[in-house]
Design a protein around this motif. Structure first.
Motif, PDB file in Angstrom:
ATOM      1  N   SER A 198       0.856  -1.178   0.000  1.00 22.82           N
ATOM      2  CA  SER A 198       0.000   0.000   0.000  1.00 22.82           C
ATOM      3  C   SER A 198       0.898   1.236   0.000  1.00 22.82           C
ATOM      4  O   SER A 198       2.058   1.178   0.392  1.00 22.82           O
ATOM      5  CB  SER A 198      -0.923   0.010   1.215  1.00 22.82           C
ATOM      6  N   CYS A 199       0.331   2.347  -0.427  1.00 25.92           N
ATOM      7  CA  CYS A 199       1.132   3.568  -0.460  1.00 25.92           C
ATOM      8  C   CYS A 199       1.208   4.166   0.937  1.00 25.92           C
ATOM      9  O   CYS A 199       0.359   3.890   1.787  1.00 25.92           O
ATOM     10  CB  CYS A 199       0.543   4.575  -1.452  1.00 25.92           C
ATOM     11  N   GLU A 200       2.194   5.005   1.174  1.00 25.71           N
ATOM     12  CA  GLU A 200       2.364   5.595   2.490  1.00 25.71           C
ATOM     13  C   GLU A 200       1.227   6.546   2.842  1.00 25.71           C
ATOM     14  O   GLU A 200       0.940   6.781   4.002  1.00 25.71           O
ATOM     15  CB  GLU A 200       3.715   6.290   2.594  1.00 25.71           C
ATOM     16  N   PHE A 201       0.537   7.082   1.847  1.00 27.25           N
ATOM     17  CA  PHE A 201      -0.576   7.992   2.091  1.00 27.25           C
ATOM     18  C   PHE A 201      -1.872   7.236   2.397  1.00 27.25           C
ATOM     19  O   PHE A 201      -2.814   7.825   2.916  1.00 27.25           O
ATOM     20  CB  PHE A 201      -0.775   8.918   0.895  1.00 27.25           C
ATOM     21  N   ARG A 221       0.317  24.579  12.149  1.00 31.72           N
ATOM     22  CA  ARG A 221       1.683  24.059  12.020  1.00 31.72           C
ATOM     23  C   ARG A 221       1.844  22.743  12.780  1.00 31.72           C
ATOM     24  O   ARG A 221       2.458  21.798  12.277  1.00 31.72           O
ATOM     25  CB  ARG A 221       2.660  25.107  12.541  1.00 31.72           C
ATOM     26  N   VAL A 222       1.251  22.654  13.978  1.00 30.77           N
ATOM     27  CA  VAL A 222       1.320  21.423  14.766  1.00 30.77           C
ATOM     28  C   VAL A 222       0.601  20.291  14.033  1.00 30.77           C
ATOM     29  O   VAL A 222       1.090  19.160  13.980  1.00 30.77           O
ATOM     30  CB  VAL A 222       0.726  21.641  16.178  1.00 30.77           C
ATOM     31  N   ARG A 223      -0.545  20.602  13.444  1.00 30.75           N
ATOM     32  CA  ARG A 223      -1.299  19.565  12.722  1.00 30.75           C
ATOM     33  C   ARG A 223      -0.537  19.088  11.497  1.00 30.75           C
ATOM     34  O   ARG A 223      -0.519  17.895  11.200  1.00 30.75           O
ATOM     35  CB  ARG A 223      -2.684  20.065  12.350  1.00 30.75           C
ATOM     36  N   LEU A 224       0.101  20.005  10.784  1.00 28.10           N
ATOM     37  CA  LEU A 224       0.909  19.600   9.637  1.00 28.10           C
ATOM     38  C   LEU A 224       2.087  18.748  10.101  1.00 28.10           C
ATOM     39  O   LEU A 224       2.401  17.729   9.490  1.00 28.10           O
ATOM     40  CB  LEU A 224       1.407  20.813   8.851  1.00 28.10           C
ATOM     41  N   ASP A 225       2.733  19.135  11.192  1.00 28.75           N
ATOM     42  CA  ASP A 225       3.846  18.346  11.729  1.00 28.75           C
ATOM     43  C   ASP A 225       3.383  16.946  12.116  1.00 28.75           C
ATOM     44  O   ASP A 225       4.110  15.970  11.931  1.00 28.75           O
ATOM     45  CB  ASP A 225       4.475  19.044  12.937  1.00 28.75           C
ATOM     46  N   ALA A 226       2.161  16.828  12.633  1.00 34.59           N
ATOM     47  CA  ALA A 226       1.629  15.512  13.004  1.00 34.59           C
ATOM     48  C   ALA A 226       1.443  14.636  11.765  1.00 34.59           C
ATOM     49  O   ALA A 226       1.751  13.439  11.791  1.00 34.59           O
ATOM     50  CB  ALA A 226       0.304  15.667  13.754  1.00 34.59           C
ATOM     51  N   VAL A 227       0.972  15.223  10.677  1.00 36.38           N
ATOM     52  CA  VAL A 227       0.817  14.472   9.427  1.00 36.38           C
ATOM     53  C   VAL A 227       2.187  14.064   8.900  1.00 36.38           C
ATOM     54  O   VAL A 227       2.385  12.920   8.475  1.00 36.38           O
ATOM     55  CB  VAL A 227       0.034  15.283   8.369  1.00 36.38           C
ATOM     56  N   LEU A 228       3.153  14.964   8.956  1.00 36.70           N
ATOM     57  CA  LEU A 228       4.512  14.635   8.516  1.00 36.70           C
ATOM     58  C   LEU A 228       5.089  13.482   9.332  1.00 36.70           C
ATOM     59  O   LEU A 228       5.744  12.591   8.795  1.00 36.70           O
ATOM     60  CB  LEU A 228       5.416  15.862   8.617  1.00 36.70           C
ATOM     61  N   ALA A 229       4.829  13.489  10.626  1.00 33.54           N
ATOM     62  CA  ALA A 229       5.316  12.405  11.495  1.00 33.54           C
ATOM     63  C   ALA A 229       4.672  11.073  11.103  1.00 33.54           C
ATOM     64  O   ALA A 229       5.344  10.034  11.088  1.00 33.54           O
ATOM     65  CB  ALA A 229       5.033  12.725  12.959  1.00 33.54           C
ATOM     66  N   LYS A 230       3.385  11.090  10.762  1.00 35.43           N
ATOM     67  CA  LYS A 230       2.704   9.858  10.327  1.00 35.43           C
ATOM     68  C   LYS A 230       3.322   9.316   9.045  1.00 35.43           C
ATOM     69  O   LYS A 230       3.272   8.114   8.795  1.00 35.43           O
ATOM     70  CB  LYS A 230       1.215  10.117  10.109  1.00 35.43           C
ATOM     71  N   LEU A 231       3.878  10.207   8.240  1.00 34.67           N
ATOM     72  CA  LEU A 231       4.522   9.802   6.987  1.00 34.67           C
ATOM     73  C   LEU A 231       6.012   9.528   7.175  1.00 34.67           C
ATOM     74  O   LEU A 231       6.737   9.353   6.208  1.00 34.67           O
ATOM     75  CB  LEU A 231       4.325  10.899   5.926  1.00 34.67           C
TER      76      LEU A 231
END
Length: 146
Positions: free
Chosen positions: A40-43, A79-89
């Motif tokens: 599966s893709c990372e997204f 910014r925190v929410r974007l960082d959380a998505v980046l961490a999931k990836l």
């Protein structure tokens, strides 16, 4: 594709917690099916809210102010929410990059919208800004906000 609602597949096994793989794919139009072991893709592991955030971020060519408007939250929260998505990836959030740059003696570039001004924003926004800058962990922030 027909008008059938398709559900988002789970990423982890409900029995043991290990990562699930796709073993069967099918065409809704003609009924063709293939079987095998497909990565599966990372997204694919992201929820709809995370995917929407990324679409807004990418659609605005990385303008975090647009994410802020879309989420209807403060800039530090966006910014925190974007960082959380980046961490999931498994990508490094910006706060960790900035912290590493200053640890290595590199000069930190000013943010696109200027640094946070101490004393501005609600206490919650200030705590979230500290998480975004990598000064405190999300766990510590949760305790402070709790």
């Amino acid at each position: 594709m027909s008008g059938k609602h398709l559900y988002h597949a789970p990423a982890d096994c409900p029995v043991c917690g290990d990562t699930l793989i796709t073993t069967r794919k099918g065409c809704l139009r003609c009924g063709t099916e293939i079987a095998g072991e497909f990565a599966s893709c990372e997204f694919c592991n992201l929820g709809q809210a995370d995917l929407d955030l990324l679409k807004v971020f990418l659609g605005s060519r990385g303008n975090l102010r647009e994410v802020e408007k879309h989420l209807q939250v403060s800039y530090p929260t966006a910014r925190v929410r974007l960082d959380a998505v980046l961490a999931k990836l498994d990508l490094e959030p910006s706060g960790e990059t900035a912290a590493r740059a200053s640890d290595e003696g590199a000069e930190e570039a000013p943010s696109e919208y200027g640094e946070e001004v101490p004393g501005e924003g609600s206490p919650e926004d200030q705590i979230l800004a500290r998480v975004a800058r990598g000064e405190i962990t999300p766990e510590v922030a949760a305790q402070l906000l709790g």
